[in-house]
Every structure is written in structure tokens, then in C-alpha cells.
Scaffold this active site. Structure first.
Site, PDB file in Angstrom:
ATOM      1  N   LYS A  55      12.868 -17.273   2.376  1.00 54.36           N
ATOM      2  CA  LYS A  55      12.584 -15.864   2.629  1.00 54.36           C
ATOM      3  C   LYS A  55      12.930 -15.095   1.361  1.00 54.36           C
ATOM      4  CE  LYS A  55      13.359 -12.302   6.085  1.00 54.36           C
ATOM      5  NZ  LYS A  55      13.467 -11.153   5.187  1.00 54.36           N
ATOM      6  N   SER A  76       8.306  -6.947  11.468  1.00 58.02           N
ATOM      7  CA  SER A  76       9.455  -7.628  10.888  1.00 58.02           C
ATOM      8  C   SER A  76       9.705  -8.903  11.691  1.00 58.02           C
ATOM      9  CB  SER A  76      10.671  -6.706  10.925  1.00 58.02           C
ATOM     10  OG  SER A  76      10.813  -6.166  12.211  1.00 58.02           O
ATOM     11  N   LEU A  77      10.685  -9.673  11.282  1.00 54.01           N
ATOM     12  CA  LEU A  77      10.957 -10.937  11.954  1.00 54.01           C
ATOM     13  C   LEU A  77      12.256 -10.857  12.731  1.00 54.01           C
ATOM     14  CD1 LEU A  77      10.161 -13.492   9.094  1.00 54.01           C
ATOM     15  CD2 LEU A  77       8.719 -12.836  11.024  1.00 54.01           C
ATOM     16  N   ARG A  79       4.898  -1.886   3.052  1.00 54.85           N
ATOM     17  CA  ARG A  79       5.041  -2.062   4.493  1.00 54.85           C
ATOM     18  C   ARG A  79       5.242  -0.719   5.206  1.00 54.85           C
ATOM     19  NH1 ARG A  79       9.140  -2.561   7.963  1.00 54.85           N
ATOM     20  NH2 ARG A  79       8.687  -3.718   9.852  1.00 54.85           N
ATOM     21  N   ASP A 138     -11.811  16.901 -13.844  1.00 52.08           N
ATOM     22  CA  ASP A 138     -11.951  17.493 -12.516  1.00 52.08           C
ATOM     23  C   ASP A 138     -13.393  17.480 -12.024  1.00 52.08           C
ATOM     24  OD1 ASP A 138      -9.319  20.039 -12.647  1.00 52.08           O
ATOM     25  OD2 ASP A 138      -9.312  17.839 -12.570  1.00 52.08           O
ATOM     26  N   LYS A 163       7.895 -20.794  11.073  1.00 50.07           N
ATOM     27  CA  LYS A 163       6.745 -20.308  11.831  1.00 50.07           C
ATOM     28  C   LYS A 163       6.089 -21.469  12.565  1.00 50.07           C
ATOM     29  CE  LYS A 163       5.617 -16.587   8.621  1.00 50.07           C
ATOM     30  NZ  LYS A 163       4.846 -16.206   7.434  1.00 50.07           N
TER      31      LYS A 163
END
Length: 704
Positions: free
Chosen positions: A126, A91-92, A147, A42, A298
Site C-alpha cells: 500500500k 477508501s479501504l 480523490r 482572452d 483484494k
DNA sequence: GATCCTCGAGTTCA
DNA sequence: CTCGAGGATC
């Protein structure tokens, strides 16, 4: 550890040390709260924290977002401290068919004003795991975050350090590099782990994804160390310099830095290429050795990515092409009807429990009456128009791998010759209800408020985005609602709990399941929320059509509760007051009516005023003016834009906090006029509104 | 009046 | 996560 005299620290020294301290202290924190032996004493902990504060005092501009001095004593309820992502983790959007993929590419081409054929995309599996953000400063891992809700995640730094494929330091010249990717577990490791768990008498995991999630989110990082986790890098958040000019190049850079990247990532010249790669990956799916649930596409050119930008929760430049969901057949035993807080009556299918893709499912949503009949919202057939009946053998899948739904019905096995009659069932249950013209849902329409509606309303009131009262969750709400000695029937009752308990003979503290500490904690948690931000209060009221966003709009517009209530009160008779509400951007006549009518109904009005008498309401924060010169301005684009499309210019302006309008009025702050601008530019000139050309606009938009 | 986007409300399981 | 529907736009 020997540390330099603070007065002799250079800026670089200070920065390095602050990063070090942040990791050290958060590690110590987690170890401390994880029922583990504290890693440092501590006194040492306090000394380090003091030193951190001293350095921050000398170099205030270096204070870190995750500064230990902001993390007050106790860790949050979950046991992990929170980390706000420098760049949100979004998110996608999903695509479920080749047609959806074509639409995706065409939409992008249209947005950019180029041909679909000129676009290049990357395609990669994915991974079905959980996303993780790794922040490196000067090449050293300073923290790792899950996330979370995309804005804020949990600090799992110590756990991430135990993953072999997560490097503790990397050779980079970048000051800041946040690497993002997926934590997963291979099938082989998953099976061996479950075998070990079984032998040890511990619980086994349903699937590799759950095993990976459970293993990463261990408060005791030494447990994480014994779990076979792996990490694929595929994206990045904040970086102090560009990684590359292309998506492919950037991922290759990550690979060069020592991160594991997916070998099946490829570059595609056309949508046909993408679909071909999708088919190829789908063929290999079962032999990969780890779970994937689709293929991600992408836009390869990072300049185009940044031009495309983001929608509310997803980037425009990426899409996840999902594999068909796993399905299973089971018996639908019963259709039950649930009551929501707005009085909506929604059908739910009770199923004989069945394993669907690694998860046992025993309920499925049936949405509404038409859905059971085999019709969608527009009256088009779904499931080939097959209806659903009690006793049917049905095929179940999990939409988006989450929500169980009925995909198909086996008519040959059907024994029930009675179609499900929604209205009749409601009357059998003694529920008086009606379905409004053009509406999909049946709503409760009885004279007396239904208990279920009141309870759902209370649950909403204490929910996370509303009052968020610790220790008062759904279960407690139900208990208190039916409690004869200490009933909570409406929100105001929550704030009189303690005084009523004080007057009671049997105290809450003496009941089974309760004690002195837990009841005191509850009363304290309630007291803490007597001071409440205006937008939370408005949201908590549970007015139909007024959700989180509308509540914020109202709160921003009226700033104080008194102003808000004053206008709502007057709006019943004053057209002016009503228009003040309707004119708020994002609120229309229906939302306004719902708000006004609810607040004027006798019982709701009384409940609200009673509630408010127990509260201190915090005024809305006036939005901090953004640094952008266009923020808060209303802009009109006219004429031909040569360097970007309308859609792109609009998105860019909105991203900078501006509003884009179609016509010039006194409210317009600026007109961007390309060649061929006609009446709008003329009108702007008459009104004395600033007119600039496209180049000046681009310069302004990029000046930040 | 059609169409796009976003929000609200309802949903499951660990 | 998904559907329905409200709001904004053309």
C-alpha cells in the site's frame, strides 16, 4: 488552429473535439488562476468556449460531465475546478492483525456461500502517497482528478501531465478508461528536493507524502514539473469494457499499456499466503526506497468482486493490512478539557512536541473519563489497564496515521501519585456537569448556556455541510461572538449583521483587518444563503443525534419546512405525529425524542423561529426514480436461494434502491421465493403480492 | 438479547 | 480516523 464547420462534424469528430476543448479550456483556466501568464489570450479563450457551446448545442447527448460551459467564470476557492468521479473513489477497510485478515476472508466466503479455501487474493504494497484518477478517452488523457471526498475531486490535469510515469496517450481500443493509482515520491528524490528547497530559501517538507501532495497541488503546473513525482497504477474507475477477468490480469493490462505497476504484487491461494507475503514486504519495507504503510488484499476474481459489492464507504472485497504505526515517547504535560457543541466535555492531552513518523504532535485525544482510567467502553482494560496521569512519560502513535493517541505509559518514570480525577477537575474549573448512567461522556449541565457551547454551535451552523457561508469560518465566528458592537450570539444574528452594521457608527469596513471589499463580500455571502435547502437547515440546527443523514431523511419525508415543523410541533402531544417521525427508516425513539424535545425547549424554539423568519427554505427534491425496476420497492426473500446467499441478495437489492424486509406485510411489493418457501409465500399469495422465483429475480436485478 | 452496520460527534495537522 | 451508541435484524 483550423476547425471544421460545425455542420460538417460527424458524431466522432464532435466527441473528440469536445474532449480536446475540455482539456484545453481547463488548462487555460488553471493557468489563468494560478498567477501565471495566461496561456491563451482572452479572445481565443472566449472563441473556444463559444465553439464548445455550439458543438454541445448540435450534439446535446455528447455534452460532457466536465463540460467547460458548466464551469462558470471564476474557479472555486481552492483554485482547482471540481470533477465528479464517474465511479466513486472509496477508501479501504483496515486490518491490524492476522486475525482481522482471517475475519475478512471468512466474511467474504460467508457472503458468497463458498469455502474460504476456494478464494484467491492479490496482495500488493500500500503506497503512502495520494490517489489520482486519470481519465483516458480514445486513448488520450482528458483529465486527472484527486480523490477529494471520494465523490468529487480536484482537477489537477495540468499537474498530472508533468509526471513522467503518467502517459499522455495510451494505445487502447477502449473509448473510456479511467486508471487509478498513487502519486508518490521516492526517499532519494525527497531528500534532494528538500536540499534544493533549503538552498533556495523555500520551505522544506516533513515527509515524502507531504512533498508529493504539495507538489501535485500546485496551481502553477511548471512548479509540479520541477518536482520528482512518480505514479503507480493499481486500479480503475469507469471503463467502457472489462479489462480482464481477474484483478491480477487487469493490473497486468495496465502495465502493458505503459503504466508503472508495483513489482511486489502477487497472487495468494490462502490467507496463510497473504500473511506470508505481508511479512516479506514488511522485511523489505526500509529498502524499497519509497514509503508504504501496509499491504492491500483484494479478491482476485472480478466477477466475485462485483457480486460482493460495496458497503457505505468501502468495498467488501478488499482490505488494507496496516503495518504497526510508528511511535514516540514524550512527556504529557497537562490534561485539558474541551467543550463540544452538544456540551460534551472531552479530555485532550497536551504533550511536549514530538516527531511521530514525520509529523510533530503536541496534542492527543483522550476520548473520555474511562479511557484515561485504562478502560474501554465495555469496561475491558486497554493499555494493560494502565491509567494516564499528568506528568507521565507516554508513548504516542497516530491511529490510522492521523489521530494522535496514547499507546502506553512508562510506570517506572511516573512521579505523580494522584490518578486523574475527571469529576474533581471539572469542579475545580467551575463546570457543572453530569455523566448519565451508561454513558461514556460527561456533559455540561449548568443553568446558563456556556459560551463555548454556543460558539461551537455557531461554527457547526456555518460549516460546510450546513450553511457553508464563505468568509465566515471558525475564527470569524469567535470574533463576532465576543464583539461588543456587532455581536453574533445565535444563528439568527448572522442574518441581521448587515442591517445592524448600517446602524452602527463604526462600520465593519473601517475596522483593522476589514475593508470595504471584505465586508461587502461577507454580506453578499450571507445573502446568498438566505435561500437554503431544507436538509441543510435541519442539519444546521445542531440537534443532538440529528446529523447529515438524519437531516436528509427528515427532509425527504416532510418535503417542506412547514410540514416538518408542523409535525414536530404536534409530536409533543400527539402520539400519531410522534410515530410519523419514529417510523422513518433510520430514525428511532431516541433520535425522535431528541428532535422533539429540542424544538420544544423555549429558547431553542424561539431561536429557530427567529432564524427561519430570515430565510426562504427550499423544498426537498423528490428523489428521481431510478431506472431499476426494483428501486423504491420493498422486497422479501424467502426459501432457499441457490445462486446467491441471503446477504448477497440483500446487498444487491439495496444497491438497486430497494428495501429488504424480513416479513411479508401489506407494504411488501415483491417476494422472491426459492424452494422450500413456506408461510411467507403463502401470506404473500393471500395479500396478492407479486411472487417470483430466484431466476426471475436475477434477471430483473441484472436488467438494470 | 446479541450482533451487525451505520451514523454522529469528537479528534490532529498541514 | 475512531469510538460510542442508535437502529435494524435475527
Amino acid at each position: 488552429m483550423k476547425r471544421k464547420d460545425i455542420s460538417k462534424l460527424t458524431v466522432d469528430d464532435a466527441k473528440t473535439e469536445l474532449a480536446e476543448l475540455a482539456l484545453l479550456l481547463s488548462t487555460a483556466n488553471t493557468a489563468y488562476h494560478g498567477q501565471d501568464e495566461p496561456e491563451i489570450e482572452d479572445a481565443t479563450y472566449d472563441a473556444l468556449k463559444r465553439r464548445n457551446a455550439q458543438i454541445e448545442a448540435k450534439f446535446p447527448e455528447l455534452k460532457r460531465r466536465d463540460s467547460p460551459s458548466d464551469q462558470v467564470g471564476s474557479a472555486p476557492a481552492s483554485g482547482f475546478s471540481k470533477i465528479k468521479h464517474a465511479v466513486p473513489m472509496l477508501s479501504l477497510a483496515n486490518a491490524f492483525s492476522a486475525e482481522d485478515v482471517h475475519d475478512f476472508a471468512d466474511r467474504i466466503a460467508k457472503f458468497l456461500g463458498v469455502t474460504t479455501e476456494s478464494l484467491k487474493f492479490t496482495a500488493e504494497p500500500k503506497i503512502d502517497g495520494l490517489s489520482l484518477a486519470l481519465r483516458y478517452e480514445d486513448g488520450r488523457l482528458v483529465h486527472a482528478a484527486t480523490r477529494g471526498d471520494g465523490e468529487t475531486g480536484e482537477d489537477v490535469s495540468q499537474n498530472a501531465l508533468k509526471i513522467p510515469s503518467v502517459p499522455q496517450s495510451i494505445k487502447t481500443r477502449l473509448k473510456v478508461l479511467e486508471v487509478r493509482g498513487e502519486v508518490y515520491m521516492t526517499h532519494k528524490d525527497f531528500e534532494e528536493l528538500n536540499k534544493r528547497q533549503k538552498i533556495a530559501g523555500e520551505k522544506t517538507f516533513a515527509n515524502p507524502r507531504n512533498a508529493a501532495a504539495g507538489s501535485l497541488r500546485q496551481l502553477d503546473a511548471t512548479i509540479t514539473a520541477q518536482r520528482p513525482l512518480a505514479f503507480f497504477a493499481y486500479a480503475w474507475g469507469e471503463t467502457s469494457a472489462d479489462l480482464s477477468e481477474t484483478q491480477m490480469g487487469a493490473v497486468n493490462t495496465l502495465s502493458d499499456l505503459g503504466f508503472q505497476t508495483n513489482p511486489l504484487m502477487m497472487l495468494a491461494d490462502s490467507v496463510e499466503d497473504l500473511i506470508q507475503h505481508y511479512t516479506l514486504i514488511e522485511k523489505q519495507r526500509s529498502s524499497l526506497g519509497y514509503d508504504i504503510d501496509g499491504v492491500v488484499y483484494k479478491v482476485d476474481d472480478l466477477r466475485l468482486q462485483s457480486r460482493l459489492g460495496f458497503r457505505a464507504t468501502t468495498p467488501r472485497w478488499a482490505v488494507a493490512h496496516k503495518f504497526p504505526a510508528e511511535t514516540a515517547w514524550t512527556r504529557l504535560t497537562e490534561i485539558e478539557i474541551q467543550v463540544g457543541r452538544t456540551g460534551a466535555l472531552s479530555p485532550v492531552a497536551r504533550l511536549e512536541p514530538v516527531n511521530v513518523g514525520g509529523v510533530v504532535v503536541s496534542n492527543a485525544t483522550l476520548h473520555n473519563e474511562d479511557y484515561i482510567k485504562g478502560l474501554d467502553g465495555k469496561g475491558n482494560p486497554i493499555r494493560d489497564g494502565k491509567d494516564i496521569r499528568e506528568g507521565d512519560l507516554v508513548q504516542v502513535y497516530r491511529a490510522g496515521d492521523v489521530i494522535p493517541k496514547v499507546a502506553d505509559v512508562d510506570l517506572d518514570k511516573r512521579t505523580n501519585d494522584m490518578p486523574f480525577d475527571f469529576a474533581q477537575r471539572l469542579s475545580e474549573l467551575g463546570i457543572s456537569a453530569q455523566r448519565a448512567e451508561g454513558d461514556a461522556v460527561w456533559r455540561y449541565a449548568g443553568d446558563h448556556p456556556m459560551d463555548e457551547v454556543a460558539i461551537e454551535g455557531l461554527k457547526h451552523f456555518v460549516s460546510r455541510q450546513a450553511f457553508d457561508i464563505e468568509g465566515l469560518g471558525a475564527k470569524q465566528i469567535e470574533m463576532f461572538y465576543y464583539d461588543p458592537d456587532l455581536p453574533v450570539k445565535r444563528p439568527a444574528d448572522i442574518f441581521t449583521l448587515q442591517t445592524r452594521d448600517d446602524q452602527n457608527l463604526t462600520k465593519l469596513a473601517n475596522r483593522s483587518g476589514w475593508g470595504k471589499t471584505s465586508s461587502e463580500n461577507l454580506f453578499r455571502a450571507i445573502d446568498e444563503k438566505r435561500l437554503i435547502p431544507l436538509h441543510r437547515l435541519i442539519f444546521a440546527l445542531g440537534i443532538r443525534h440529528v446529523g447529515e443523514i438524519a437531516a436528509k431523511l427528515l427532509s425527504q419525508t416532510f418535503v417542506s419546512w412547514d410540514m416538518f415543523w408542523d409535525v414536530v410541533e404536534k409530536a409533543k402531544s400527539s402520539e400519531d405525529a410522534r410515530m410519523t417521525i419514529e417510523n422513518i427508516d433510520g430514525i428511532g425513539p431516541i433520535v425522535a425524542s431528541s428532535l422533539i424535545d429540542t424544538c420544544h425547549s423555549v429558547s431553542a424554539r424561539e431561536n429557530i423561529l427567529d432564524l427561519v423568519s430570515h430565510l426562504r427554505i427550499e423544498d426537498a427534491q423528490i428523489l428521481a426514480p431510478s431506472s431499476s425496476p426494483v428501486s423504491g420497492k420493498t422486497i422479501v426473500f424467502t426459501g432457499t436461494l441457490e445462486k446467491m446467499t441471503r446477504a448477497e441478495a440483500k446487498a444487491k437489492a439495496e444497491a438497486l434502491g430497494a428495501k429488504v424486509s424480513g416479513s411479508v406485510s401489506a407494504k411488501t411489493d415483491m417476494v422472491v421465493a426459492g424452494p422450500g418457501a413456506g408461510s411467507k409465500a403463502k401470506k404473500a399469495a393471500e395479500l396478492g403480492v407479486d411472487i417470483i422465483d430466484e431466476d426471475a429475480w436475477i434477471e430483473m436485478a441484472n436488467s438494470k
